[in-house]
Design a protein around this motif. Structure first.
Motif, PDB file in Angstrom:
ATOM      1  N   LEU A   1      17.593   4.184 -58.668  1.00  0.00           N
ATOM      2  CA  LEU A   1      18.088   4.171 -57.290  1.00  0.00           C
ATOM      3  C   LEU A   1      16.900   4.301 -56.346  1.00  0.00           C
ATOM      4  CD1 LEU A   1      20.421   4.462 -55.145  1.00  0.00           C
ATOM      5  CD2 LEU A   1      20.200   6.930 -55.502  1.00  0.00           C
ATOM      6  N   THR A   2      16.922   3.547 -55.257  1.00  0.00           N
ATOM      7  CA  THR A   2      15.879   3.632 -54.228  1.00  0.00           C
ATOM      8  C   THR A   2      16.501   4.075 -52.914  1.00  0.00           C
ATOM      9  OG1 THR A   2      14.537   1.902 -55.256  1.00  0.00           O
ATOM     10  CG2 THR A   2      14.126   2.372 -52.936  1.00  0.00           C
ATOM     11  N   LEU A   3      15.853   5.062 -52.257  1.00  0.00           N
ATOM     12  CA  LEU A   3      16.300   5.533 -50.944  1.00  0.00           C
ATOM     13  C   LEU A   3      15.159   5.383 -49.953  1.00  0.00           C
ATOM     14  CD1 LEU A   3      18.248   8.810 -51.883  1.00  0.00           C
ATOM     15  CD2 LEU A   3      19.187   6.538 -51.395  1.00  0.00           C
ATOM     16  N   GLN A   4      15.510   5.133 -48.682  1.00  0.00           N
ATOM     17  CA  GLN A   4      14.521   4.942 -47.633  1.00  0.00           C
ATOM     18  C   GLN A   4      15.167   5.279 -46.293  1.00  0.00           C
ATOM     19  OE1 GLN A   4      13.499   0.735 -47.446  1.00  0.00           O
ATOM     20  NE2 GLN A   4      15.439   0.240 -48.449  1.00  0.00           N
ATOM     21  N   PRO A   5      14.361   5.410 -45.225  1.00  0.00           N
ATOM     22  CA  PRO A   5      14.920   5.813 -43.931  1.00  0.00           C
ATOM     23  C   PRO A   5      16.037   4.916 -43.422  1.00  0.00           C
ATOM     24  CG  PRO A   5      12.542   6.037 -43.904  1.00  0.00           C
ATOM     25  CD  PRO A   5      12.875   5.358 -45.196  1.00  0.00           C
ATOM     26  N   GLN A   6      15.984   3.604 -43.719  1.00  0.00           N
ATOM     27  CA  GLN A   6      17.028   2.707 -43.238  1.00  0.00           C
ATOM     28  C   GLN A   6      18.406   3.080 -43.769  1.00  0.00           C
ATOM     29  OE1 GLN A   6      13.982   1.946 -44.069  1.00  0.00           O
ATOM     30  NE2 GLN A   6      13.369  -0.155 -43.552  1.00  0.00           N
ATOM     31  N   ASP A   7      18.442   3.797 -44.898  1.00  0.00           N
ATOM     32  CA  ASP A   7      19.726   4.155 -45.491  1.00  0.00           C
ATOM     33  C   ASP A   7      20.500   5.175 -44.669  1.00  0.00           C
ATOM     34  OD1 ASP A   7      19.249   2.464 -47.636  1.00  0.00           O
ATOM     35  OD2 ASP A   7      18.246   4.020 -48.802  1.00  0.00           O
ATOM     36  N   PHE A   8      19.850   5.794 -43.669  1.00  0.00           N
ATOM     37  CA  PHE A   8      20.557   6.726 -42.797  1.00  0.00           C
ATOM     38  C   PHE A   8      21.467   5.995 -41.813  1.00  0.00           C
ATOM     39  CE2 PHE A   8      17.351   9.411 -44.518  1.00  0.00           C
ATOM     40  CZ  PHE A   8      17.816  10.721 -44.431  1.00  0.00           C
ATOM     41  N   ASN A   9      21.277   4.698 -41.728  1.00  0.00           N
ATOM     42  CA  ASN A   9      22.142   3.884 -40.882  1.00  0.00           C
ATOM     43  C   ASN A   9      23.532   3.812 -41.516  1.00  0.00           C
ATOM     44  OD1 ASN A   9      23.499   1.797 -39.547  1.00  0.00           O
ATOM     45  ND2 ASN A   9      21.600   0.667 -39.166  1.00  0.00           N
ATOM     46  N   ASP A  10      24.552   4.104 -40.753  1.00  0.00           N
ATOM     47  CA  ASP A  10      25.917   4.097 -41.276  1.00  0.00           C
ATOM     48  C   ASP A  10      26.313   2.735 -41.843  1.00  0.00           C
ATOM     49  OD1 ASP A  10      26.247   6.723 -40.616  1.00  0.00           O
ATOM     50  OD2 ASP A  10      27.171   6.301 -38.670  1.00  0.00           O
ATOM     51  N   ASN A  11      25.611   1.689 -41.430  1.00  0.00           N
ATOM     52  CA  ASN A  11      25.952   0.342 -41.891  1.00  0.00           C
ATOM     53  C   ASN A  11      25.073  -0.121 -43.060  1.00  0.00           C
ATOM     54  OD1 ASN A  11      27.912   0.031 -39.834  1.00  0.00           O
ATOM     55  ND2 ASN A  11      26.277  -0.446 -38.362  1.00  0.00           N
ATOM     56  N   ALA A  12      24.382   0.822 -43.700  1.00  0.00           N
ATOM     57  CA  ALA A  12      23.500   0.453 -44.805  1.00  0.00           C
ATOM     58  C   ALA A  12      24.336   0.028 -45.998  1.00  0.00           C
ATOM     59  CB  ALA A  12      22.598   1.627 -45.165  1.00  0.00           C
ATOM     60  N   SER A  13      24.553  -1.281 -46.106  1.00  0.00           N
ATOM     61  CA  SER A  13      25.452  -1.789 -47.135  1.00  0.00           C
ATOM     62  C   SER A  13      24.923  -1.600 -48.540  1.00  0.00           C
ATOM     63  CB  SER A  13      25.706  -3.277 -46.891  1.00  0.00           C
ATOM     64  OG  SER A  13      24.480  -4.003 -46.904  1.00  0.00           O
ATOM     65  N   CYS A  14      23.584  -1.463 -48.679  1.00  0.00           N
ATOM     66  CA  CYS A  14      23.007  -1.374 -50.018  1.00  0.00           C
ATOM     67  C   CYS A  14      23.401  -0.101 -50.754  1.00  0.00           C
ATOM     68  CB  CYS A  14      21.491  -1.495 -49.947  1.00  0.00           C
ATOM     69  SG  CYS A  14      20.720  -0.262 -48.883  1.00  0.00           S
ATOM     70  N   ILE A  15      23.774   0.939 -50.030  1.00  0.00           N
ATOM     71  CA  ILE A  15      24.174   2.181 -50.687  1.00  0.00           C
ATOM     72  C   ILE A  15      25.627   2.554 -50.409  1.00  0.00           C
ATOM     73  CG2 ILE A  15      21.815   3.106 -50.668  1.00  0.00           C
ATOM     74  CD1 ILE A  15      22.794   4.936 -48.354  1.00  0.00           C
ATOM     75  N   ALA A  16      26.360   1.688 -49.713  1.00  0.00           N
ATOM     76  CA  ALA A  16      27.735   2.022 -49.318  1.00  0.00           C
ATOM     77  C   ALA A  16      28.611   2.328 -50.518  1.00  0.00           C
ATOM     78  CB  ALA A  16      28.336   0.882 -48.497  1.00  0.00           C
ATOM     79  N   SER A  17      28.377   1.641 -51.629  1.00  0.00           N
ATOM     80  CA  SER A  17      29.209   1.848 -52.821  1.00  0.00           C
ATOM     81  C   SER A  17      28.891   3.148 -53.542  1.00  0.00           C
ATOM     82  CB  SER A  17      29.028   0.679 -53.789  1.00  0.00           C
ATOM     83  OG  SER A  17      27.682   0.603 -54.231  1.00  0.00           O
ATOM     84  N   LEU A  18      27.841   3.858 -53.116  1.00  0.00           N
ATOM     85  CA  LEU A  18      27.408   5.085 -53.796  1.00  0.00           C
ATOM     86  C   LEU A  18      27.973   6.339 -53.138  1.00  0.00           C
ATOM     87  CD1 LEU A  18      23.663   4.134 -54.399  1.00  0.00           C
ATOM     88  CD2 LEU A  18      25.592   3.899 -55.986  1.00  0.00           C
ATOM     89  N   ASN A  19      28.889   6.174 -52.202  1.00  0.00           N
ATOM     90  CA  ASN A  19      29.520   7.300 -51.502  1.00  0.00           C
ATOM     91  C   ASN A  19      28.503   8.205 -50.819  1.00  0.00           C
ATOM     92  OD1 ASN A  19      32.188   6.563 -52.432  1.00  0.00           O
ATOM     93  ND2 ASN A  19      31.588   7.378 -54.436  1.00  0.00           N
ATOM     94  N   PRO A  20      27.636   7.635 -49.971  1.00  0.00           N
ATOM     95  CA  PRO A  20      26.606   8.463 -49.321  1.00  0.00           C
ATOM     96  C   PRO A  20      27.230   9.487 -48.382  1.00  0.00           C
ATOM     97  CG  PRO A  20      26.730   6.304 -48.297  1.00  0.00           C
ATOM     98  CD  PRO A  20      27.617   6.243 -49.512  1.00  0.00           C
ATOM     99  N   GLU A  21      26.548  10.618 -48.245  1.00  0.00           N
ATOM    100  CA  GLU A  21      26.983  11.670 -47.334  1.00  0.00           C
ATOM    101  C   GLU A  21      25.815  12.021 -46.422  1.00  0.00           C
ATOM    102  OE1 GLU A  21      28.455  14.977 -49.594  1.00  0.00           O
ATOM    103  OE2 GLU A  21      29.646  13.693 -50.924  1.00  0.00           O
ATOM    104  N   LEU A  22      26.066  12.091 -45.133  1.00  0.00           N
ATOM    105  CA  LEU A  22      25.060  12.455 -44.146  1.00  0.00           C
ATOM    106  C   LEU A  22      25.429  13.789 -43.521  1.00  0.00           C
ATOM    107  CD1 LEU A  22      24.562   9.009 -42.358  1.00  0.00           C
ATOM    108  CD2 LEU A  22      22.889  10.179 -43.791  1.00  0.00           C
ATOM    109  N   ARG A  23      24.432  14.632 -43.324  1.00  0.00           N
ATOM    110  CA  ARG A  23      24.685  15.900 -42.639  1.00  0.00           C
ATOM    111  C   ARG A  23      23.386  16.398 -42.018  1.00  0.00           C
ATOM    112  NH1 ARG A  23      25.151  20.872 -47.073  1.00  0.00           N
ATOM    113  NH2 ARG A  23      23.108  20.545 -48.037  1.00  0.00           N
ATOM    114  N   THR A  24      23.510  17.303 -41.070  1.00  0.00           N
ATOM    115  CA  THR A  24      22.368  17.961 -40.449  1.00  0.00           C
ATOM    116  C   THR A  24      22.326  19.394 -40.942  1.00  0.00           C
ATOM    117  OG1 THR A  24      22.515  16.575 -38.487  1.00  0.00           O
ATOM    118  CG2 THR A  24      21.278  18.625 -38.288  1.00  0.00           C
TER     119      THR A  24
END
Length: 759
Positions: A513-536
């Protein structure tokens, strides 16, 4: 409803008393201070299953390790049998241990019902028995223990020292270590009765370590057919102050003293041979400001728990006298740590190095020839809560290995109170192997040229390991090469711990798996299937806001007893780059996203400052546990094969969390989760809140991510029911009287024996 109405009418003090009579509910938030729960109610919640631990009661320093001729290893730790709240304390003053043939499973040597092997209370050790060391064949050809007998308190590097409060006693065993017989029945006859210098100038005098070393024999011209044994003692020298004894400030500081048998085979008479290792007060070998020994004052004022041997690329080479000199020690000061040094043993002038204003104590026999370490590198043996690390030479393996355990301190806010709720305190780490690690083909730039936790290998080294001091590097042939080879302390989980994987009851492997700053975008389709969770979240002093992306593994362990491994690739451009303000790693012990209260522990690497950080976010408040992040320092080297990857290996065993990286970094801590469903595991990528970082140059790749659940039970022959392990409702079970001294009252009451006659 009636109960709730009653509780609502109670004053706060009475409310706490009612709550304290209730068992913990791990589906609901905890009370403010968990020490107010009923005694024993948290016995199972954080208890390790794969670690060395006493049946109940209190565990302290690992001590008195030895290996029998049949390969059975004896692992012992200080033990407290204090009962009730009236005389409870964090002190540990007796010995209790187990045997093991595989460093995975253990057998209580004296039985789990009455584990005491030796306790205090005789003339020589009226107050306590502290750390010691054992040889399999010593006095009268029997297993022989030399340990620190404590006769008076206090003993601290912060105050003037009283000669005679600590001495070194001798005991032997006629039953393979089940019990120890003190010399002359524990009478006042220590074999090393006093510090080497008189006048109370030392800061401490304890933790003897017995060893053999062929290189010492060569340097000291020992030619006897019977092996010479040496003993080190951890200590230090006070600086002189108005009206107080001490030496000059320039000569004060921590020490490891060397003693040798007056003649081979003589266990009752020891000759003082001067300093084996010395440092000035609050100093360090490493380049100031670099942080490779944690702080610029890392060596502190007083050494504790020192261990001495030789290490080579395979392990313990002390009997061969080859490899590099190795010393480990606890450093007492403003930041107590477990440190180590690697270097080269060299002859010194023994007692001719006596400091100014310090003269040998009466009766001390001094040698005018000794051994001293010439340091090549210094580092931190464990960046977390581990302390008092103790090892043995595993001669049953070929080549011989160096196996080490450390004491994992607890991190309760009020330990004396909370220990009754858990009915035990502390455990030892999993066994670790130490050796000299070699990293070849490192780019020869300024990053390798500092005093730190590595040294430059002399390319002319052949049968032995020789390093190049930085003061000589510019004039060496290595200076003109494009790459250099480095040596450093290798430290990795003992090979036997592979049993955790082969015996696992469940496991899971995740694809790369590869992660990068662009994945913080809610529309990051490349990780959408991985059930991403964002929090502060908050970090550091809780004033810093961090934006975190979490990718949960589809499956997670159902318990808190498992091993997890992953390999993380960081971009070379992110290392030591202030614009690359991010961290990435693993989050574990995490509550579901739907939970109203969030808790987890994250282990991340921050390339900007080369830091490993263990972040603790728990439902438990500051009145219950300490949640300060644990931080260590690790460099990823740029080599001819490319930038090193970060190989992360985690062991979760109840509250014990051990972090191993690249076979040269260890951080041990406590992970006090609360909620029953805090079991999720996944990947995390963290950036400062509202960060504008973008670009693929900051991407991080995770590979070979696997967990194995079901760590091997360390004590298969112990009962698992706490009611069998704890024999009374509150406090600790009282053992039978010490077999070496009938009638001893273990809580220290009764008449005090005579004070030592120091002559």
């Amino acid at each position: 409803m009636r109960v709730l109405s009653l509780i609502s009418l109670l004053p706060l003090g009475s409310l706490a008393a009612v709550l304290a009579t209730s068992s913990p509910d791990f589906t609901q938030p905890p009370i403010a201070n968990v020490s107010n729960y009923p005694n024993g109610s948290l016995f199972y919640h954080w208890r390790p299953r794969a670690h060395f631990i006493h049946p109940s009661n209190q565990l302290g320093d690992p001590t008195a390790f030895w290996q029998a001729p049949d390969g059975t290893s004896h692992i012992t730790a200080l033990y407290s049998f204090l009962r009730g709240t009236g005389n409870a304390s964090l002190s540990t003053s007796a010995f209790s241990g187990s045997t093991t043939k595989d460093f995975v499973q253990y057998e209580d040597l004296s039985g789990w019902q009455n584990p005491v092997q030796m306790g205090p209370g005789n003339e020589v050790d009226y107050i306590a028995d502290f750390d010691g060391s054992v040889v399999a064949s010593g006095y009268k050809g029997l297993p022989t223990l030399i340990w620190t007998a404590v006769k008076g308190l206090p003993i601290s590097w912060t105050i003037p020292y009283v000669d005679g409060y600590e001495s070194q006693g001798l005991a032997y065993s006629q039953n393979q270590g089940k019990t120890w017989i003190k010399l002359d029945g524990g009478a006042n006859v220590p074999v090393i009765p006093r510090p080497p210098y008189k006048g109370g100038v030392v800061t401490g005098f304890r933790d003897p370590y017995i060893f053999r070393n062929a290189q010492f024999d060569s340097l000291l011209n020992v030619s006897s057919g019977e092996p010479m044994h040496y003993v080190t003692l951890s200590s230090g020298l006070h600086p002189a102050q108005p009206g107080l004894p001490g030496v000059s400030f320039e000569q004060a500081g921590p020490r490891v003293w060397l003693y040798k048998q007056s003649e081979p085979g003589n266990w009752l008479n020891w000759t003082f041979a001067g300093p084996l290792l010395r440092s000035t007060i609050n100093d360090t070998f490493v380049t100031k400001g670099s942080g490779w020994a944690a702080t610029d004052y890392s060596d502190g004022n007083n050494y504790e728990c020192s261990q001495i041997t030789n290490l080579d690329f395979d392990g313990d080479s002390s009997y061969e006298g080859t490899g590099l000199a190795y010393a480990s020690y606890g450093a007492e000061s403003n930041h107590t740590l477990m440190l180590y040094r690697l270097g080269h043993w060299d002859e010194n002038a023994g007692i001719e190095t006596t400091p100014v204003n310090a003269s040998l104590a009466d009766g001390v026999v001094g040698a005018k020839q000794g051994v001293e370490m010439q340091t090549a590198l210094e580092g931190v043996l464990d960046w977390g809560l581990a302390y008092a690390c103790t090892g043995l030479r595993d001669g049953a393996s070929s080549p011989a290995r160096r196996i080490v355990y450390c004491w994992i301190k607890e991190a309760f806010a009020t330990q004396d109170a909370t220990k009754f709720v858990t009915q035990y305190i502390s455990s030892l780490t999993l066994p670790r192997e130490l050796y000299v690690k070699r990293v070849d083909g490192v780019v020869n730039d300024e990053l390798v040229r500092e005093n730190a936790s590595w040294a430059i290998l002399d390319p002319s080294s052949s049968s032995n390991i020789t390093t190049i001091p930085l003061t000589q590097f510019a004039g060496s042939t290595a200076a003109n090469r494009s790459t250099v080879d480095l040596v450093m302390l290798g430290i990795k989980p003992a090979a036997e711990l592979s049993a955790f994987r082969t015996n696992a009851n469940d496991s899971y492997h995740h694809p790369a798996l590869t992660l990068q700053p662009q994945d913080f975008n809610d529309n990051a389709s490349c990780i959408a299937s991985l059930n991403p969770e964002l929090r502060t979240i908050t970090a550091g002093d809780n004033a810093t806001l961090i934006h975190e992306l979490f990718i949960p593994l589809p499956r997670h362990p159902s318990s808190r007893h498992y091993e997890l491994s992953t390999t993380i690739t960081f971009p070379l451009s992110s290392l030591r780059n202030d614009t690359a303000d991010f961290a990435a790693g693993i989050s574990l012990l995490r509550t579901p996203q739907s939970s109203s209260t969030s808790e987890d522990v994250a282990v991340v690497y921050q390339p900007r400052n080369e830091s490993v950080i263990v972040q603790k976010r728990t439902a438990l408040g500051a009145s219950s546990v300490l949640t300060t992040p644990e931080v260590g320092k690790l460099r990823l080297w740029n080599t001819t094969a490319g930038l090193e990857k970060l190989h992360l290996r985690l062991f979760v065993d109840g509250s014990a969390l051990e972090v191993y990286i690249n076979d040269r970094f260890v951080l041990t801590t406590r992970a006090y989760y609360w909620f029953a469903d805090a079991t999720r595991v996944g990947f995390v990528y963290q950036m400062p809140h509202n960060s504008t970082m973008r670009g693929e140059e900051w991407k991080v790749k995770f590979e070979n991510t696997t967990w194995w659940e079901g760590l091997t039970e360390a004590y298969p022959n112990r009962p698992t029911d706490k009611e069998e392990l704890i024999k009374q409702a509150m406090g600790y079970p009282e053992p039978e009287n010490n077999p070496n001294a009938a009638g001893i009252i273990y809580n220290g009451t009764g008449p005090s024996p005579p004070f030592p006659n120091l002559g």
